[in-house]
Motif scaffolding. Structure first.
Motif, PDB file in Angstrom:
ATOM      1  N   LEU A  89       6.338   7.599   1.294  1.00  9.73           N
ATOM      2  CA  LEU A  89       6.232   8.525   2.415  1.00  9.73           C
ATOM      3  C   LEU A  89       7.626   8.755   2.987  1.00  9.73           C
ATOM      4  CD1 LEU A  89       3.170   6.976   4.298  1.00  9.73           C
ATOM      5  CD2 LEU A  89       3.153   8.639   2.448  1.00  9.73           C
ATOM      6  N   GLN A  90       7.976  10.028   3.254  1.00  9.85           N
ATOM      7  CA  GLN A  90       9.305  10.362   3.770  1.00  9.85           C
ATOM      8  C   GLN A  90       9.191  11.298   4.976  1.00  9.85           C
ATOM      9  OE1 GLN A  90      10.664  11.426  -0.476  1.00  9.85           O
ATOM     10  NE2 GLN A  90      12.546  10.664   0.476  1.00  9.85           N
ATOM     11  N   PRO A  91       8.711  10.786   6.085  1.00 13.57           N
ATOM     12  CA  PRO A  91       8.524  11.639   7.261  1.00 13.57           C
ATOM     13  C   PRO A  91       9.848  12.025   7.913  1.00 13.57           C
ATOM     14  CG  PRO A  91       8.144   9.364   7.838  1.00 13.57           C
ATOM     15  CD  PRO A  91       8.329   9.389   6.347  1.00 13.57           C
ATOM     16  N   THR A  92       9.907  13.243   8.435  1.00 15.50           N
ATOM     17  CA  THR A  92      11.068  13.642   9.234  1.00 15.50           C
ATOM     18  C   THR A  92      10.840  13.292  10.701  1.00 15.50           C
ATOM     19  OG1 THR A  92      10.150  15.873   9.408  1.00 15.50           O
ATOM     20  CG2 THR A  92      11.756  15.485   7.660  1.00 15.50           C
ATOM     21  N   GLN A  93       9.586  13.321  11.117  1.00 13.84           N
ATOM     22  CA  GLN A  93       9.217  12.959  12.492  1.00 13.84           C
ATOM     23  C   GLN A  93       8.200  11.815  12.452  1.00 13.84           C
ATOM     24  OE1 GLN A  93      10.601  14.240  15.220  1.00 13.84           O
ATOM     25  NE2 GLN A  93      11.848  15.716  14.069  1.00 13.84           N
ATOM     26  N   LEU A  94       8.544  10.694  13.042  1.00 13.14           N
ATOM     27  CA  LEU A  94       7.677   9.526  12.968  1.00 13.14           C
ATOM     28  C   LEU A  94       6.432   9.652  13.845  1.00 13.14           C
ATOM     29  CD1 LEU A  94      10.288   6.632  12.892  1.00 13.14           C
ATOM     30  CD2 LEU A  94       9.126   7.721  10.972  1.00 13.14           C
ATOM     31  N   LYS A  95       6.419  10.617  14.745  1.00 18.33           N
ATOM     32  CA  LYS A  95       5.244  10.844  15.581  1.00 18.33           C
ATOM     33  C   LYS A  95       4.358  11.969  15.053  1.00 18.33           C
ATOM     34  CE  LYS A  95       7.258   9.158  19.930  1.00 18.33           C
ATOM     35  NZ  LYS A  95       7.574   9.497  21.346  1.00 18.33           N
ATOM     36  N   ASP A  96       4.709  12.501  13.878  1.00 18.48           N
ATOM     37  CA  ASP A  96       3.915  13.572  13.280  1.00 18.48           C
ATOM     38  C   ASP A  96       2.477  13.102  13.048  1.00 18.48           C
ATOM     39  OD1 ASP A  96       3.914  16.257  11.660  1.00 18.48           O
ATOM     40  OD2 ASP A  96       2.986  14.769  10.341  1.00 18.48           O
ATOM     41  N   LYS A 121       0.818  -1.211   0.000  1.00 17.04           N
ATOM     42  CA  LYS A 121       0.000   0.000   0.000  1.00 17.04           C
ATOM     43  C   LYS A 121       0.858   1.271   0.000  1.00 17.04           C
ATOM     44  CE  LYS A 121      -3.932   0.165   0.520  1.00 17.04           C
ATOM     45  NZ  LYS A 121      -5.044   0.240  -0.458  1.00 17.04           N
ATOM     46  N   ALA A 122       2.018   1.224   0.652  1.00 19.92           N
ATOM     47  CA  ALA A 122       2.903   2.387   0.712  1.00 19.92           C
ATOM     48  C   ALA A 122       4.290   1.940   1.147  1.00 19.92           C
ATOM     49  CB  ALA A 122       2.362   3.438   1.680  1.00 19.92           C
ATOM     50  N   VAL A 123       5.275   2.785   0.826  1.00 21.65           N
ATOM     51  CA  VAL A 123       6.654   2.555   1.230  1.00 21.65           C
ATOM     52  C   VAL A 123       7.123   3.767   2.028  1.00 21.65           C
ATOM     53  CG1 VAL A 123       9.035   2.295   0.427  1.00 21.65           C
ATOM     54  CG2 VAL A 123       7.183   1.049  -0.715  1.00 21.65           C
ATOM     55  N   VAL A 124       7.649   3.515   3.221  1.00 23.33           N
ATOM     56  CA  VAL A 124       8.155   4.584   4.079  1.00 23.33           C
ATOM     57  C   VAL A 124       9.673   4.515   4.080  1.00 23.33           C
ATOM     58  CG1 VAL A 124       8.102   5.605   6.386  1.00 23.33           C
ATOM     59  CG2 VAL A 124       6.101   4.349   5.530  1.00 23.33           C
ATOM     60  N   THR A 125      10.314   5.655   3.801  1.00 19.88           N
ATOM     61  CA  THR A 125      11.771   5.688   3.747  1.00 19.88           C
ATOM     62  C   THR A 125      12.281   7.025   4.262  1.00 19.88           C
ATOM     63  OG1 THR A 125      13.680   5.196   2.318  1.00 19.88           O
ATOM     64  CG2 THR A 125      11.923   6.564   1.371  1.00 19.88           C
TER      65      THR A 125
END
Length: 318
Positions: free
Chosen positions: A66-73, A33-37
């Motif tokens: 998805l490329q989050p800088t903060q995983l708790k965002d 469904k998505a790739v987080v990196t």
């Protein structure tokens, strides 16, 4: 029981090691469904922003990235929740907060490059080789609130050659890990997963390695020196310091490949040009060095290095 195409997966990873696993899941027709990196980072001489190896793979297969800088965002959390994932799979990524790994209904599991509980930490492949292990492996386990301590799902073993480098082992373990992950997903999908807690005694650690940690200690048995060189190759790379006998200029020399030549005791620690072979002699024995890199120069086979560098004019000053 869900069919493969109905099993919603979110994959998380960053380096090349994770790409092989992602490619395996795609080839097995799982629904990614998505790739987080990791976010893009400056790289190269021009310091241009460059995406991770996993991002490149995901884009090639038209997957959502998805490329989050903060995983708790909160926005990131909400987006993850919107995929209604059954399973999160993590390979060489960051430590996840509980608010992330508790999202999927079937759990979140990680692939680690050792036979857990041994070699928990950031550099399991390097440390297994440095410590002279003849066997290692990969392990899948459910993520919990500590690092690499969750319940084990599957483990698969792999042998380590006596002259094999960490880089060569890494490449073989990518292939093994891809199959282990695919097998783990099937166990979970079929409802056959039986996770087991990790034992907590006689553990060997695998902490992150810094450049200063790579300085070669020449006051140890020749096998240990050999294992250290191959355990640090090709990155972050073992090195020694050379000093010119007359000018006193200093240069570092990186060592990539070695073989134990003998275990004789030599009177001094020195590099020798022995008929176009580069030999490291120590009080504990000698190694043949087949590939090196002088500070500011390209990585070269020893014979090419010796053709352009008068090693007899330099001494080791570690």
């Amino acid at each position: 029981m869900k069919e493969k195409k109905d099993l919603n997966i979110v994959f998380m990873g960053t380096p090349e090691f994770a790409v092989t696993i992602l490619e395996k899941l795609i080839s097995e027709s799982y629904n990614i469904k998505a790739v987080v990196t990791a976010p893009d980072r400056p790289a190269g001489r021009g310091r241009k922003l460059q995406g991770s190896a996993v991002k490149d793979c995901a884009i090639k297969h038209d997957l959502t990235v998805l490329q989050p800088t903060q995983l708790k965002d909160e926005d990131f959390i909400q987006e993850l929740q919107s995929y209604k994932a059954d399973l999160f799979i993590v390979v060489a990524f960051r430590m996840l907060p509980k608010v992330v790994w508790e999202i999927p209904t079937m759990g979140t599991f990680n692939l680690h490059g050792s036979l857990l509980p041994q070699y928990r930490g950031a550099a399991p492949i390097n440390w297994a080789v440095i410590n002279g292990e003849t066997e290692t492996g990969v392990t899948t386990f459910y993520i919990d609130e500590k690092i690499d301590t969750g319940q084990i799902l599957m483990s698969d073993k792999i042998s380590i050659g006596k002259n094999e480098t960490a880089g060569e082992l890494h490449d073989r373990m990518m292939v093994l890990g891809a199959q282990t992950v695919a097998n783990t997903v099937e166990l979970i999908r079929l409802g056959n997963a039986q996770a087991k807690p990790q034992p907590e005694s006689d553990l060997k650690a695998a902490p992150k390695i810094s450049k200063q940690d790579c300085l070669l200690d020449l006051n140890q048995p020749i096998e240990a020196i050999h294992n250290f060189i191959r355990g640090m190759s090709p990155y972050p790379t073992a090195w020694i310091k050379l000093q010119h006998k007359e000018s006193k200029d200093e240069k570092t020399l990186k060592l990539f490949h070695s073989e134990v030549r003998d275990t004789e005791k030599y009177s001094e620690t020195v590099l020798v040009n022995d008929n176009k072979s580069l030999i490291l002699e120590t009080s504990f024995g000698a190694l043949t060095l087949s590939e090196v890199q002088l500070e500011g120069k390209k990585r070269l086979a020893a014979v090419s290095f010796l053709a352009g560098f008068p090693i007899e004019d330099w001494e080791i000053v570690n």
